[in-house]
Write a protein that holds these residues in place. Sequence first.
Motif, PDB file in Angstrom:
ATOM      1  N   THR A  92      -1.288  -0.003  -9.589  1.00 33.57           N
ATOM      2  CA  THR A  92       0.047  -0.229  -9.921  1.00 33.57           C
ATOM      3  C   THR A  92       0.659  -1.494  -9.233  1.00 33.57           C
ATOM      4  N   GLY A  93       1.990  -1.714  -9.485  1.00 36.73           N
ATOM      5  CA  GLY A  93       2.723  -2.717  -8.464  1.00 36.73           C
ATOM      6  C   GLY A  93       2.770  -2.255  -7.179  1.00 36.73           C
ATOM      7  N   ALA A  94       3.113  -1.062  -6.843  1.00 39.91           N
ATOM      8  CA  ALA A  94       3.328  -0.273  -5.687  1.00 39.91           C
ATOM      9  C   ALA A  94       2.063  -0.385  -4.823  1.00 39.91           C
ATOM     10  N   HIS A  95       0.830  -0.331  -5.770  1.00 39.46           N
ATOM     11  CA  HIS A  95      -0.397  -0.239  -4.743  1.00 39.46           C
ATOM     12  C   HIS A  95      -0.535  -1.721  -4.289  1.00 39.46           C
ATOM     13  N   ARG A  96      -0.188  -2.657  -5.350  1.00 42.47           N
ATOM     14  CA  ARG A  96      -0.679  -3.998  -4.935  1.00 42.47           C
ATOM     15  C   ARG A  96       0.234  -4.319  -3.901  1.00 42.47           C
ATOM     16  N   ASP A  97       1.335  -3.916  -3.871  1.00 40.20           N
ATOM     17  CA  ASP A  97       2.407  -4.301  -2.559  1.00 40.20           C
ATOM     18  C   ASP A  97       1.764  -3.639  -1.297  1.00 40.20           C
ATOM     19  N   PHE A  98       1.203  -2.511  -1.254  1.00 44.32           N
ATOM     20  CA  PHE A  98       0.731  -1.873  -0.247  1.00 44.32           C
ATOM     21  C   PHE A  98      -0.591  -2.758   0.024  1.00 44.32           C
ATOM     22  N   ILE A  99      -1.198  -3.180  -0.597  1.00 42.47           N
ATOM     23  CA  ILE A  99      -2.577  -3.883  -0.383  1.00 42.47           C
ATOM     24  C   ILE A  99      -2.072  -5.076   0.411  1.00 42.47           C
ATOM     25  N   ALA A 100      -1.116  -5.735  -0.333  1.00 42.73           N
ATOM     26  CA  ALA A 100      -0.810  -7.085   0.391  1.00 42.73           C
ATOM     27  C   ALA A 100      -0.257  -7.000   1.775  1.00 42.73           C
ATOM     28  N   ARG A 101       0.487  -5.996   2.076  1.00 42.69           N
ATOM     29  CA  ARG A 101       0.728  -5.808   3.639  1.00 42.69           C
ATOM     30  C   ARG A 101      -0.465  -5.519   4.433  1.00 42.69           C
ATOM     31  N   GLN A 102      -1.679  -5.128   4.194  1.00 42.64           N
ATOM     32  CA  GLN A 102      -2.546  -4.688   5.204  1.00 42.64           C
ATOM     33  C   GLN A 102      -3.311  -5.906   5.504  1.00 42.64           C
ATOM     34  N   HIS A 103      -3.863  -5.696   6.654  1.00 42.79           N
ATOM     35  CA  HIS A 103      -4.859  -6.798   7.529  1.00 42.79           C
ATOM     36  C   HIS A 103      -6.416  -6.549   7.508  1.00 42.79           C
ATOM     37  N   ILE A 104      -6.578  -5.349   7.015  1.00 43.11           N
ATOM     38  CA  ILE A 104      -8.129  -4.790   7.118  1.00 43.11           C
ATOM     39  C   ILE A 104      -8.275  -3.754   5.838  1.00 43.11           C
ATOM     40  N   PHE A 105      -9.507  -3.988   5.457  1.00 37.61           N
ATOM     41  CA  PHE A 105      -9.994  -2.950   4.398  1.00 37.61           C
ATOM     42  C   PHE A 105     -11.291  -2.596   4.630  1.00 37.61           C
ATOM     43  N   PHE A 106     -11.718  -1.421   4.151  1.00 38.50           N
ATOM     44  CA  PHE A 106     -13.285  -1.143   4.597  1.00 38.50           C
ATOM     45  C   PHE A 106     -13.910  -0.763   3.149  1.00 38.50           C
ATOM     46  N   THR A 107     -15.174  -1.068   3.040  1.00 41.67           N
ATOM     47  CA  THR A 107     -15.928  -0.806   1.790  1.00 41.67           C
ATOM     48  C   THR A 107     -16.846   0.410   2.214  1.00 41.67           C
ATOM     49  N   ALA A 108     -17.283   1.165   1.298  1.00 43.42           N
ATOM     50  CA  ALA A 108     -18.305   2.196   1.731  1.00 43.42           C
ATOM     51  C   ALA A 108     -19.240   2.233   0.292  1.00 43.42           C
ATOM     52  N   SER A 109     -20.799   2.279   0.523  1.00 43.60           N
ATOM     53  CA  SER A 109     -21.336   2.238  -0.568  1.00 43.60           C
ATOM     54  C   SER A 109     -22.789   2.986  -0.164  1.00 43.60           C
ATOM     55  N   ALA A 110     -23.746   3.473  -0.899  1.00 45.62           N
ATOM     56  CA  ALA A 110     -24.905   4.099  -0.903  1.00 45.62           C
ATOM     57  C   ALA A 110     -25.739   4.031  -2.052  1.00 45.62           C
ATOM     58  N   ALA A 111     -27.110   4.251  -1.904  1.00 44.89           N
ATOM     59  CA  ALA A 111     -27.888   4.451  -3.043  1.00 44.89           C
ATOM     60  C   ALA A 111     -28.747   5.459  -2.906  1.00 44.89           C
ATOM     61  N   GLU A 112     -29.224   6.131  -3.595  1.00 40.81           N
ATOM     62  CA  GLU A 112     -30.440   7.304  -3.377  1.00 40.81           C
ATOM     63  C   GLU A 112     -31.376   6.993  -2.436  1.00 40.81           C
ATOM     64  N   GLY A 113     -31.235   8.015  -1.444  1.00 39.37           N
ATOM     65  CA  GLY A 113     -32.503   7.978  -0.252  1.00 39.37           C
ATOM     66  C   GLY A 113     -31.918   6.958   0.776  1.00 39.37           C
ATOM     67  N   THR A 114     -30.733   6.257   0.638  1.00 38.75           N
ATOM     68  CA  THR A 114     -30.463   5.427   1.762  1.00 38.75           C
ATOM     69  C   THR A 114     -29.241   5.924   2.520  1.00 38.75           C
ATOM     70  N   ARG A 115     -29.085   5.165   3.689  1.00 35.05           N
ATOM     71  CA  ARG A 115     -27.912   5.614   4.645  1.00 35.05           C
ATOM     72  C   ARG A 115     -26.607   5.119   3.838  1.00 35.05           C
ATOM     73  N   VAL A 116     -25.669   5.804   4.248  1.00 33.60           N
ATOM     74  CA  VAL A 116     -24.441   5.364   3.767  1.00 33.60           C
ATOM     75  C   VAL A 116     -23.961   4.059   4.366  1.00 33.60           C
ATOM     76  N   ASN A 117     -23.261   3.114   3.832  1.00 33.81           N
ATOM     77  CA  ASN A 117     -22.991   1.751   4.576  1.00 33.81           C
ATOM     78  C   ASN A 117     -21.265   1.788   4.467  1.00 33.81           C
ATOM     79  N   LEU A 118     -20.686   1.517   5.645  1.00 35.39           N
ATOM     80  CA  LEU A 118     -19.323   1.549   5.863  1.00 35.39           C
ATOM     81  C   LEU A 118     -18.879   0.384   6.632  1.00 35.39           C
ATOM     82  N   SER A 119     -18.081  -0.718   6.037  1.00 39.78           N
ATOM     83  CA  SER A 119     -17.970  -2.158   6.720  1.00 39.78           C
ATOM     84  C   SER A 119     -16.670  -2.398   6.546  1.00 39.78           C
ATOM     85  N   PRO A 120     -15.930  -2.920   7.830  1.00 35.00           N
ATOM     86  CA  PRO A 120     -14.520  -3.575   7.743  1.00 35.00           C
ATOM     87  C   PRO A 120     -14.569  -4.741   7.313  1.00 35.00           C
TER      88      PRO A 120
END
Length: 189
Positions: free
Chosen positions: A9-37
């Motif tokens: 939503t527009g409110a979500h866009r506004d919130f995102i625009a105010r942040q300085h960092i985000f984190f990504t999280a991913s994994a595949a079967e049998g792998t370690r979970v990756n979390l990156s700034p």
Amino acid sequence: MAKQFPHITGAHRDFIARQHIFFTASAAEGTRVNLSPKPANAFRVLGESAAAYIDQTGSGNETAAHLLADGRLTIMFCAFEGAPSILRLYGRGRVLHRGGDDYARMLSEAFGGEEPTGARQIVVLDVDLVQTSCGYGVPLFDYRDDRRNLDRWAAAKGEEGLEAYRREKNARSMDGLPTGLLSGETVPR
């Protein structure tokens, strides 16, 4: 306390625009979970159901391997300043490799053609769920500035040095999965 939304939503866009960092999280079967700034200035909301970020060369390329193998990706923003809040974008991601037509088009359309030093790929997330939560447990931090170390490192390597580094350090995940960086790679099934 958590609320779910079918799109950004527009409110979500506004919130995102105010942040300085985000984190990504991913994994595949049998792998370690990756979390990156990641630096928020590399992030763009593309519409109600899509977002992308420019991914710079790093010590690994786990997200690309996980997206090639599985596709699931979560991106999280949390407020370290102001009112507490957490926003997560859930969906399926894909990688646009540097040098490809899709990469060039996305770079032009979403990022004004500005490519940071050391850019390796653009990660696109097709969002199927947005969730917000209170963020009461997130501590307050004051933002001072972005670190320039990665830019300086990439500039010192130069384009040929970065290509060699990517072939050595970014072609496979830590669990041995291909990242798609080398043409023709697929995930073993």
